[in-house]
Structures are given as C-alpha cells and as structure tokens.
Design a protein around this motif. Structure first.
Motif, PDB file in Angstrom:
ATOM      1  N   LEU A 292       0.987  -1.112   0.009  1.00 26.63           N
ATOM      2  CA  LEU A 292       0.212   0.084   0.032  1.00 26.63           C
ATOM      3  C   LEU A 292       0.820   1.233   0.049  1.00 26.63           C
ATOM      4  N   ARG A 293       0.499   2.181   0.498  1.00 25.89           N
ATOM      5  CA  ARG A 293       1.185   3.306   0.705  1.00 25.89           C
ATOM      6  C   ARG A 293       2.211   3.646   1.765  1.00 25.89           C
ATOM      7  N   GLY A 294       3.495   3.333   1.418  1.00 27.55           N
ATOM      8  CA  GLY A 294       4.616   3.221   2.459  1.00 27.55           C
ATOM      9  C   GLY A 294       5.262   4.601   3.016  1.00 27.55           C
ATOM     10  N   THR A 295       5.821   4.786   4.077  1.00 26.24           N
ATOM     11  CA  THR A 295       6.155   6.028   4.530  1.00 26.24           C
ATOM     12  C   THR A 295       7.620   5.876   4.971  1.00 26.24           C
ATOM     13  N   LEU A 296       8.316   5.032   4.513  1.00 28.97           N
ATOM     14  CA  LEU A 296       9.552   4.818   4.981  1.00 28.97           C
ATOM     15  C   LEU A 296      10.607   5.714   4.212  1.00 28.97           C
ATOM     16  N   GLY A 297      10.232   6.084   2.826  1.00 32.39           N
ATOM     17  CA  GLY A 297      10.969   7.035   2.198  1.00 32.39           C
ATOM     18  C   GLY A 297      10.860   8.688   2.809  1.00 32.39           C
ATOM     19  N   LEU A 298       9.708   8.700   3.390  1.00 33.22           N
ATOM     20  CA  LEU A 298       9.404  10.321   3.991  1.00 33.22           C
ATOM     21  C   LEU A 298      10.379  10.311   5.298  1.00 33.22           C
ATOM     22  N   ARG A 299      10.272   9.015   5.956  1.00 33.20           N
ATOM     23  CA  ARG A 299      11.014   9.301   7.378  1.00 33.20           C
ATOM     24  C   ARG A 299      12.431   8.864   7.436  1.00 33.20           C
ATOM     25  N   ALA A 300      12.950   8.513   6.429  1.00 38.47           N
ATOM     26  CA  ALA A 300      14.181   8.154   6.247  1.00 38.47           C
ATOM     27  C   ALA A 300      14.798   8.805   4.875  1.00 38.47           C
ATOM     28  N   GLY A 301      16.222   9.260   4.785  1.00 43.37           N
ATOM     29  CA  GLY A 301      16.854   9.602   3.783  1.00 43.37           C
ATOM     30  C   GLY A 301      16.396  11.039   3.320  1.00 43.37           C
ATOM     31  N   SER A 302      17.296  11.720   2.476  1.00 43.52           N
ATOM     32  CA  SER A 302      16.909  12.944   1.691  1.00 43.52           C
ATOM     33  C   SER A 302      16.186  12.892   0.545  1.00 43.52           C
ATOM     34  N   ALA A 303      15.381  13.470   0.319  1.00 44.27           N
ATOM     35  CA  ALA A 303      14.385  13.676  -0.758  1.00 44.27           C
ATOM     36  C   ALA A 303      15.105  14.324  -2.115  1.00 44.27           C
ATOM     37  N   ARG A 304      15.980  13.926  -2.601  1.00 42.39           N
ATOM     38  CA  ARG A 304      16.749  14.304  -3.570  1.00 42.39           C
ATOM     39  C   ARG A 304      16.132  14.531  -4.855  1.00 42.39           C
ATOM     40  N   LEU A 331      22.122   2.773 -10.515  1.00 41.77           N
ATOM     41  CA  LEU A 331      21.173   2.601  -9.618  1.00 41.77           C
ATOM     42  C   LEU A 331      21.001   3.733  -8.506  1.00 41.77           C
ATOM     43  N   ASP A 332      22.263   4.478  -8.429  1.00 44.81           N
ATOM     44  CA  ASP A 332      22.231   5.758  -7.637  1.00 44.81           C
ATOM     45  C   ASP A 332      20.995   6.801  -7.995  1.00 44.81           C
ATOM     46  N   ASP A 333      20.658   6.673  -9.090  1.00 45.29           N
ATOM     47  CA  ASP A 333      19.756   7.479  -9.611  1.00 45.29           C
ATOM     48  C   ASP A 333      18.348   7.305  -9.125  1.00 45.29           C
ATOM     49  N   TYR A 334      18.110   5.992  -8.594  1.00 43.89           N
ATOM     50  CA  TYR A 334      16.844   5.475  -8.277  1.00 43.89           C
ATOM     51  C   TYR A 334      16.603   5.668  -6.500  1.00 43.89           C
ATOM     52  N   LEU A 335      17.877   5.691  -5.808  1.00 47.21           N
ATOM     53  CA  LEU A 335      18.029   5.823  -4.410  1.00 47.21           C
ATOM     54  C   LEU A 335      18.155   6.953  -3.737  1.00 47.21           C
ATOM     55  N   ARG A 336      17.681   7.034  -2.574  1.00 47.13           N
ATOM     56  CA  ARG A 336      17.774   8.198  -1.685  1.00 47.13           C
ATOM     57  C   ARG A 336      18.867   8.017  -0.489  1.00 47.13           C
ATOM     58  N   HIS A 337      19.443   8.944  -0.231  1.00 44.62           N
ATOM     59  CA  HIS A 337      20.584   8.816   0.858  1.00 44.62           C
ATOM     60  C   HIS A 337      20.269   9.288   2.225  1.00 44.62           C
ATOM     61  N   ALA A 338      20.696   8.728   3.195  1.00 45.66           N
ATOM     62  CA  ALA A 338      20.481   9.289   4.586  1.00 45.66           C
ATOM     63  C   ALA A 338      21.344  10.626   4.499  1.00 45.66           C
ATOM     64  N   SER A 339      21.184  11.340   5.652  1.00 42.52           N
ATOM     65  CA  SER A 339      21.689  12.999   5.815  1.00 42.52           C
ATOM     66  C   SER A 339      23.108  12.654   5.995  1.00 42.52           C
ATOM     67  N   GLY A 341      24.722  10.053   5.118  1.00 42.36           N
ATOM     68  CA  GLY A 341      25.626   9.007   4.204  1.00 42.36           C
ATOM     69  C   GLY A 341      25.692   7.680   4.606  1.00 42.36           C
ATOM     70  N   SER A 342      25.185   7.318   5.619  1.00 45.19           N
ATOM     71  CA  SER A 342      25.426   6.042   6.336  1.00 45.19           C
ATOM     72  C   SER A 342      24.655   4.706   5.807  1.00 45.19           C
ATOM     73  N   TYR A 343      23.812   5.048   4.971  1.00 43.46           N
ATOM     74  CA  TYR A 343      22.823   3.961   4.312  1.00 43.46           C
ATOM     75  C   TYR A 343      22.148   4.683   3.219  1.00 43.46           C
ATOM     76  N   ASP A 344      21.574   3.897   2.488  1.00 38.23           N
ATOM     77  CA  ASP A 344      20.711   4.165   1.228  1.00 38.23           C
ATOM     78  C   ASP A 344      19.001   3.807   1.478  1.00 38.23           C
ATOM     79  N   VAL A 345      18.074   4.507   0.752  1.00 35.24           N
ATOM     80  CA  VAL A 345      16.917   4.190   0.808  1.00 35.24           C
ATOM     81  C   VAL A 345      16.144   4.112  -0.543  1.00 35.24           C
ATOM     82  N   LEU A 346      15.616   3.011  -0.883  1.00 37.35           N
ATOM     83  CA  LEU A 346      14.554   2.523  -1.943  1.00 37.35           C
ATOM     84  C   LEU A 346      13.241   2.673  -1.361  1.00 37.35           C
TER      85      LEU A 346
END
Length: 503
Positions: A292-304, A331-339, A341-346
């Motif tokens: 359904l509608r996930g919120t992980l991308g909103l709570r983690a990483g920078s929405a670049r 692949l980096d073009d589809y990932l977001r990154h933590a502020s 830089g310790s981990y990536d977010v899909l």
C-alpha cells in the motif's frame, strides 16, 4: 676682376703657375716702371724666372681644351688678353694661399722611384747552434749519511748528592737518577720516567709495567621483564560493534515483519539500517516493500528526487544487465541517501493512484539486484501475509525480525505470524528469528516482562530498545539526534541480528 673672383660670384680656382710668368714676360718692356705695380711684388721677392713651358705634344685626345686662364687685369695696362690654346687642362697641384704672392719652388719629381735595395738573403739559413748535451747526466751528489745517528744533545743532568749507603731498593725518588750509573736498580719506574731509561738502553718493559687505566664497567641493564596480563574483559558495546564490523559471508537480507500495523516496523527498519551503516560505513540499504502507501521514504533519507520502486521496476531490464561501477552509478539515480550518508533508501510508492502489487518474480529480481550492490538489505514488509510479495520476501530473508510493542494485540499478531510460518514450511526461519520490543512510552511495564519471557521460548533472542522522545513525533528520523541510551540499545539489537553471520 683681380683674378680671385669669377663672373658668376663663386670662388675661382687659382691661376696656374705659368700664367704669372707669361704676364711678366709680355709686359717686361713697359710695365717695369709703372706706378701701379702690384703690391704683392713689393712685399714678396721676385722668384727666379723660369722658361715658359712649351706646348706639349698631342696626347691623342681629339677634343680641344679651352684655356682656363682669365684675361689679364686692366690695371697692368697690358694688351687685351688672348686665348691660349692648350691641348690639355692643367689642374693646379695645390691651392694658392692668398697670404703670399710668391709660389713655392716647384719640387721636381724624380724620373723614377728609387726602389729600396733588396736585403741580401743568405744562401743558407743558419740553423741555431744545437745546445750541447753532456755525454752523461751528472747525478746529484748523494747526501752524505752519517755512519751513526747523532744523539740529540741533552742538557746536563743535575748532580745529585751521593746518597748514603742503603739497602737495595730503598733509595728515595730524588737520588735514583744519580744512582743509575752506579748500578742502582730502582723500583719499577713510573710512567713518566720510562722514556729517559729507554735512551740509556736500560729500560725493560717487563720491569716497568704501565698501569692500566681504571676500567669503567658499563651499567648493567636488566632485561625487560614481560609480564602477561589478562586482557580486560570486553564491554558489551565493544563486542556489539565488533560483530557489526566483521565479514558477513555475503549479502544478508533482514525482513522486519508483523501483520499488525503501528508496531514500529518502519521505525525498526530505518534505525537498524542506520545503526549498521554507522558502524560499517557503507553497503547498507533500507527498502520499503509495503504494497500500500509506504512511509519509509518520508521518514528516512533526503528526498533529492521523487523516484520510487515503481521507477526502478520500469527500468529494471536496462539496469540489471550492468556490472560493477556502472551498475552502482545507474542504480544511484533511483536511491535516496541518509543525511549522514550511512545508508541508502529505496522508497516505496508514495502515491495511492500508482499503488500496485509486485509479483513474486519482480520481487526476486529486485532482491537479486540489491544483493549485488549492498551487504545488508533491511526490508520493511507489508501487512498482507497472504500476498505473493510478502511470502517471497520471507523465503528470501536470511534473518527474520519480529517487531512488536508492549501491547497484547501486537503480541498476539506476532505470535500468530510465527505459527503461520511453521505451517508454510518456514519453521526454521521462525525459530531463528529475533523479537524486537520497542517501548513507545518511558518506563517499564509488567506486560513487557511477560512478553520477553514468552518470545524467548519461541525465537532465538529477544532485544528491547528504549523509548526516545525524538521518535514520538513520527517525523524524519535522524540517528545522531537520538539519546545515547537509545543508540546503545539499537547497537546491541543490531549485533544480535547479524551475530549468526559474523565471521
């Protein structure tokens, strides 16, 4: 005109020498006593008369030279001048100085130029007389060597008084030099007197030993004593960090699951990835696999950017065929990154209009792609345990993390999911799972103790993470803003999750 100016206002050339002679010869009869005599004749004595030059023979020049003589001055009363024809133009040898009337005597040129008498050359060139070489080279007279080497003259020794007769070896130091010639055998002489005895030929080294200098013993250094001390026991936090730094034997997939919502699945997925990434430094990813509608991308990483799993699936065929650095770059073009830089977010799909269920085959392809680029993949599963998407993640997971809160409904849903896994043939995954209890409020409740004892019998380990006010708002999660106690709790929990794979 007086002979010094021409009719054209320029300086005339001086008249030739024979012109003056001709005028005097012609006017000799009546101008001798003339009262208007040239003043130059009075001042300058008359040069001796010379015979007039005769007309020279022809030189072969066909032209006629016009006389350069000017007509006679009327002051002489002479007859009008006439033109003298000449076959050649006589150039003056020099310019007449107007300061005197007389002409210098003409210097006759010799008919020929006398050649210098040649220097007589000798019939033979005298060679320099060779230096007489002696028939033999005188050797330097050798320096006469004396048959004997003269001893240096020494100053006379002072005469010492004759010592009184004493026993052998009892002479004083003052008289031993005088007694040497009389057969006195002194005691072993000190070092300063042996050179004098050598000259007399009476010194015997064995009789006069030289005292050896005092030997300085180096300080004795005791060898370092190595004492074995038992290493200090490793603290629990150091042990946990050491586990996360070890090799994991390949990429590992951690699945965070509970059919009930609001049990901190998303929070646990983000903080587990942040903890492992802060220790390892790279190769950690958090994937929001909620149907359904996930919120992980909103709570983690920078929405670049706004790309999600939907965009990756659209271009998955072009990306999964790449290798190495090219794959990471695309692949980096589809990932977001933590502020930090310790981990990536899909990120999962954030718009309900495009929400779609992933089929089993697509989920396997995405997991295989992420395994090629990351060491640890933390997956936030959905709530529908009957969907092929959820079952595919469970089958591919290396470690199951059952998330719950100290509430009876949340604990009942987690216990039911473990029974379902046993029924579906994934009992080993359920037995090796880790139960993660998150405290939503400060303090410890009696229900928490009951839950810890219950899930300790059903799973491999139970980890408890404390309450943190920074997580209560539900906003973006910043790992470095958490309290020290919270970070320590998550460090221990993450080490428990990866401990079976650490080598």
């Amino acid at each position: 005109m007086d002979g010094s100016e021409t009719g054209w206002g320029r300086q005339a050339e001086p008249a030739p020498r024979w012109r003056a002679l001709l005028d005097r010869a012609r006017l000799a009869g009546r101008g001798a006593e003339h009262h208007d005599v040239d003043h130059r004749a009075e001042e300058t004595p008359e040069p001796p008369s010379e015979t007039l030059p005769r007309r020279a023979a022809g030189t072969g020049w066909t032209g006629r030279a016009q006389a350069v003589a000017r007509p006679a001055d009327a002051s002489f009363g002479a007859e009008p001048a006439y033109r003298v024809e000449a076959t050649y133009r006589v150039e003056p040898a020099y310019r007449v100085d107007p300061r005197y009337g007389g002409e210098p005597a003409y210097q006759a040129e010799p008919a020929y130029r006398a050649e210098p008498e040649p220097r007589a050359e000798p019939s033979w060139r005298a060679e320099p007389e060779p230096r007489a070489e002696p028939s033999w080279r005188a050797e330097p007279e050798p320096r006469a060597e004396p048959s004997w080497r003269a001893e240096p003259v020494r100053p006379p020794e002072p005469a010492y008084p004759e010592p009184p007769p004493r026993g052998r070896g009892t002479a004083s130091v003052e008289s031993r030099y005088a007694l040497l010639d009389g057969g006195y055998q002194p005691e072993p002489a000190p070092a300063e007197s042996r050179y004098a005895l050598l000259d007399r030929g009476r010194y015997r080294p064995e009789a006069h030993p030289v005292p050896e200098p005092a030997r300085i013993e180096p300080p004795r250094i005791e060898p370092a004593r190595v004492e074995w001390r038992a290493p200090e026991p490793e603290t629990e936090l150091e042990r946990a960090a050491g586990v996360l730094r070890r090799e994991l034997g390949g990429p590992r997939v951690l699945a965070f699951a509970n059919p009930k919502g609001g049990v901190h699945k998303t929070t646990a997925t983000v903080l587990a990835a942040a903890t492992v990434g802060s220790v390892r430094g790279r190769g950690v990813l958090a994937w929001d696999d909620n149907e359904l509608r996930g919120t992980l991308g909103l709570r983690a990483g920078s929405a670049r950017h706004a790309r999600t799993i939907r965009h990756l699936i659209h271009d998955l065929a072009q990306i999964e065929i790449l290798e190495g650095a090219t794959l990471l770059e695309h692949l980096d073009d589809y990932l977001r990154h933590a502020s930090d830089g310790s981990y990536d977010v899909l990120a999962g799909e954030e718009s309900p209009r495009f929400a779609q269920r992933l089929d089993q085959f697509t989920v396997k392809r995405v997991l295989e792609l992420l395994r090629r680029t990351h060491d640890v993949v933390c997956v936030d599963t959905g709530n529908n345990v009957e969907s092929p998407n959820w079952r595919t993640v469970m089958q591919a997971a290396d470690q199951l993390v059952v998330t719950t809160v100290p509430r009876e409904d949340a604990a009942f849903s987690a216990d039911w999911m473990l029974d379902l896994l046993h029924e579906e043939g994934m009992g080993e995954l359920a037995d090796n799972a880790v139960t993660l209890i998150s405290c939503p409020t400060p303090g410890r409740t009696p229900l928490q103790d009951d839950l810890e004892r219950h899930f300790a019998t059903r799973t491999r380990a139970v980890a408890v993470v404390p309450y943190d006010p920074a997580l209560e708002t539900g906003s973006s999660i910043e790992y470095h803003q958490l309290q020290a106690e919270t970070r320590q709790g998550w460090l221990k929990a993450a080490s428990v999750m990866l401990e079976p794979f650490a080598r």
